[in-house]
Motif scaffolding. Structure first.
Motif, PDB file in Angstrom:
ATOM      1  N   SER A 154       0.940  -1.379  -0.052  1.00 43.43           N
ATOM      2  CA  SER A 154       0.029  -0.457  -0.415  1.00 43.43           C
ATOM      3  C   SER A 154       0.806   1.323  -0.013  1.00 43.43           C
ATOM      4  N   ARG A 155       0.144   2.531  -0.124  1.00 48.14           N
ATOM      5  CA  ARG A 155       0.707   3.354  -0.343  1.00 48.14           C
ATOM      6  C   ARG A 155       0.155   4.699  -0.143  1.00 48.14           C
ATOM      7  N   SER A 156       0.670   5.901   0.893  1.00 49.18           N
ATOM      8  CA  SER A 156       0.690   6.460   1.093  1.00 49.18           C
ATOM      9  C   SER A 156       1.280   8.101   1.015  1.00 49.18           C
ATOM     10  N   THR A 157       0.387   9.205   0.103  1.00 49.32           N
ATOM     11  CA  THR A 157       0.804   9.797  -0.314  1.00 49.32           C
ATOM     12  C   THR A 157       1.008  11.518   1.007  1.00 49.32           C
ATOM     13  N   ASP A 158       0.259  11.099   1.842  1.00 48.37           N
ATOM     14  CA  ASP A 158       0.172  12.519   2.737  1.00 48.37           C
ATOM     15  C   ASP A 158       0.338  11.699   4.470  1.00 48.37           C
ATOM     16  N   GLY A 188       1.348   8.150   6.271  1.00 50.48           N
ATOM     17  CA  GLY A 188       0.262   7.657   7.165  1.00 50.48           C
ATOM     18  C   GLY A 188      -1.142   7.861   7.394  1.00 50.48           C
ATOM     19  N   GLU A 189      -0.976   9.536   6.716  1.00 43.74           N
ATOM     20  CA  GLU A 189      -2.662   9.798   6.751  1.00 43.74           C
ATOM     21  C   GLU A 189      -3.469   9.370   5.968  1.00 43.74           C
ATOM     22  N   SER A 190      -3.424   8.348   5.414  1.00 43.99           N
ATOM     23  CA  SER A 190      -3.965   7.506   4.172  1.00 43.99           C
ATOM     24  C   SER A 190      -3.563   7.035   3.308  1.00 43.99           C
ATOM     25  N   TRP A 191      -4.031   5.412   3.171  1.00 41.67           N
ATOM     26  CA  TRP A 191      -3.397   3.855   2.477  1.00 41.67           C
ATOM     27  C   TRP A 191      -4.592   4.150   2.082  1.00 41.67           C
ATOM     28  N   SER A 192      -3.033   3.664   0.033  1.00 40.89           N
ATOM     29  CA  SER A 192      -3.955   3.551  -0.869  1.00 40.89           C
ATOM     30  C   SER A 192      -4.655   2.034  -0.779  1.00 40.89           C
ATOM     31  N   LEU A 193      -5.703   1.576  -1.815  1.00 40.88           N
ATOM     32  CA  LEU A 193      -5.891  -0.044  -1.668  1.00 40.88           C
ATOM     33  C   LEU A 193      -4.715  -0.935  -1.829  1.00 40.88           C
ATOM     34  N   PRO A 194      -4.415  -2.370  -1.020  1.00 40.73           N
ATOM     35  CA  PRO A 194      -3.385  -3.149  -1.547  1.00 40.73           C
ATOM     36  C   PRO A 194      -3.549  -3.581  -2.593  1.00 40.73           C
ATOM     37  N   ALA A 195      -1.969  -3.282  -3.006  1.00 43.93           N
ATOM     38  CA  ALA A 195      -2.298  -3.635  -4.326  1.00 43.93           C
ATOM     39  C   ALA A 195      -1.021  -5.530  -4.177  1.00 43.93           C
ATOM     40  N   ILE A 196      -0.577  -5.550  -5.591  1.00 46.69           N
ATOM     41  CA  ILE A 196       0.479  -6.856  -5.214  1.00 46.69           C
ATOM     42  C   ILE A 196       0.730  -6.858  -6.619  1.00 46.69           C
ATOM     43  N   PRO A 197       2.932  -6.730  -6.336  1.00 46.68           N
ATOM     44  CA  PRO A 197       3.674  -7.238  -7.214  1.00 46.68           C
ATOM     45  C   PRO A 197       3.077  -7.927  -7.853  1.00 46.68           C
ATOM     46  N   HIS A 198       2.993  -9.012  -7.748  1.00 44.06           N
ATOM     47  CA  HIS A 198       3.506 -10.438  -8.303  1.00 44.06           C
ATOM     48  C   HIS A 198       2.046 -10.945  -9.317  1.00 44.06           C
ATOM     49  N   ARG A 199       1.651 -11.526 -10.197  1.00 45.91           N
ATOM     50  CA  ARG A 199       1.225 -11.741 -10.650  1.00 45.91           C
ATOM     51  C   ARG A 199       0.445 -13.138 -11.718  1.00 45.91           C
ATOM     52  N   ASP A 200       1.505 -14.425 -10.673  1.00 49.20           N
ATOM     53  CA  ASP A 200       1.235 -15.380 -11.299  1.00 49.20           C
ATOM     54  C   ASP A 200      -0.162 -16.210 -10.953  1.00 49.20           C
TER      55      ASP A 200
END
Length: 477
Positions: free
Chosen positions: A165-169, A171-183
């Protein structure tokens, strides 16, 4: 790694591997079952002791020691797996806490004097909480925070995904979780490290077990693309090393950097003046598990090359990965080895962005436990590692000059040699009154009832002399 594998080099650690593991010093773990704590009543059950005393840090040889003062932090009971990330104004401490039947990944900022209140990155059930493959937070050049944690993907013990997950502020808010591997295989994916390229784009590097479950000719095995210059080991169904970029909260296709690596040793990444480098523990067909490096030069990844040829032959993973740090074209790599049955921490220095490492040094030969970390301070390298002492362990710090000469070696703390202490972490923090070194590790308490609880311990030391602080009391919160 998979239980249905028929190949010895790709099977779980067998009795022969456990014989090899028995040659380690007390507390040195190297079989697969040692990594998993997620299904136990307490996340850390191996021996570990409360930190009883600090040997005060003095990086200049003439600096005299002074008594330690407490440094509290906002971690709660059953906290474990601390990590530290440097920021422009301090550092960020992350850790895992247990709640009910799940876990939470939390954080707190450190301004050079004290910690702020705890915040939360994510929480949930089914996490693969363990002492070795720990969540981590990465601060991008633009100030964004990227964090990851391991989540189970199947019933097999080591079937888990990297969730990001990524935060642009901050740690105030976080993006929806994502997975870097697609296998989409129910295999091991973990031991993540980060680097940012020259444009500031963050990249993740991880161990990827997709080939341990499926044939390499299947479509899922061909997700992404193989780096053009990678020299294969000539054997499929092994753990691989992969990387992918993160743009916003999404990932690009992954690239395979090495098609046969050690199954459960940490990876390490850094950006040099000539481009990114990744350092990791390789695995040959003959079970030589030395430290290798790949570099991205002119947009292409190089073939894997040894940082140094230790010749350490071991049938099981030592769960003891390397670290790397860079400052322009100057690069330092550190790692644990037990070649010729002699434990040691090794340091190698490069002046050409990791292309060659002509300067090497050894530390704690005969007593090293490893679990290394590197940092840069002024024109020197700081090297942190664990050393066996009288049935316990010491946390040591060395300051090494650009020429490879050791300027000082100091003991920071006394702690248990087993996995109870986890992987101690450090971060250099700039403050108005001078630079400080923040250190964190996992400690444990043995109660009269026999129950053992864990805590995240923290200590801060002045790098330029003056008062120093540490924490051996129950943390706040």
């Amino acid at each position: 790694m998979m239980n249905n594998s028929s190949s010895k080099t790709n099977s779980p650690i067998d009795s022969g591997d456990r014989v090899a593991c028995s040659e380690f010093l007390a507390g040195q773990l190297c079989h697969r079952s040692a990594m998993n704590d997620s299904n136990r009543g307490n996340p850390l059950t191996a021996s570990g002791s409360i930190i009883r005393a600090f040997a005060i840090l003095a990086l200049a040889l003439a600096t005299s020691s002074v008594a330690a003062a407490p440094l509290s932090n906002p971690t709660g009971p059953d906290a474990m797996a601390p990590e530290l990330a440097e920021t422009g104004s301090g550092a960020v401490l992350t850790w895992i806490e247990r709640f009910d039947n799940g876990h939470a990944l939390r954080f707190a900022t450190f301004d050079g004097e004290r910690f702020g209140e705890a915040g939360e990155i994510a929480h949930g059930t089914g996490w693969f909480a363990n002492w070795a493959d720990t969540p981590r937070l990465f601060v991008t050049p633009g100030g964004d925070w990227v964090a990851h944690w391991p989540v189970k993907s199947g019933e097999s013990t080591y079937a888990y995904d990297v969730v990001v997950s990524r935060s642009t502020d901050q740690g105030e808010s976080w993006s929806l979780p994502a997975i870097p591997h697609r296998d989409e295989t129910q295999t091991e994916h973990g031991f993540v490290s980060y680097f940012a390229d020259r444009e500031g784009t963050p990249h993740l590097v991880w161990l990827d077990g997709r080939h341990t479950a499926i044939d390499a000719d299947e479509p899922a095995a061909r997700e992404g693309h193989v780096a053009g210059n990678v020299a294969g080991h000539g054997s499929g169904a092994a753990m691989t090393l992969r990387t992918a970029s993160m743009v916003g909260a999404a990932f690009g296709p992954s690239v395979e950097l090495d098609d046969r690596v050690c199954d459960c040793c940490q990876t390490a990444s850094a950006l040099t003046g000539n481009g990114p480098v990744v350092v990791y523990r390789d695995r040959s067909d003959d079970e030589v598990r030395d430290i290798h490096i790949v570099r991205r030069v002119d947009g292409e990844w190089t073939s894997p090359a040894p940082v140094a040829e230790d010749g350490w032959v071991i049938g099981g993973c030592p769960v003891n990965g390397p670290d790397v740090a860079a400052d322009g074209v100057q690069v330092a790599a550190a790692w644990f080895t037990m070649a010729n049955h002699i434990p040691a921490v090794r340091l190698a220095l490069s002046e050409d962005a990791g292309e060659t490492f002509p300067v090497t040094r050894r530390f704690s030969e005969g007593s090293a436990l490893g679990r290394v970390q590197l940092a840069r301070h002024d024109d020197d390298w700081l090297l942190l590692w664990m050393d066996e002492v009288d049935g316990g362990a010491s946390l040591k710090l060395a300051r090494i000059g650009r020429d490879g000469e050791t300027r000082s070696v100091r003991v920071l703390a006394d702690l248990g040699p087993g996995r109870g202490s986890g992987f101690p972490r450090m971060a250099v923090v700039e403050t108005p009154r001078g630079d400080r070194l923040l250190v964190a590790w996992t400690g444990s308490d043995q109660h009269p009832s026999g129950e053992r609880t864990t805590h995240v311990r923290t200590a801060a030391f002045d790098l330029g002399g003056g008062s120093e602080g540490g924490s051996d009391s129950p943390p706040a919160g």
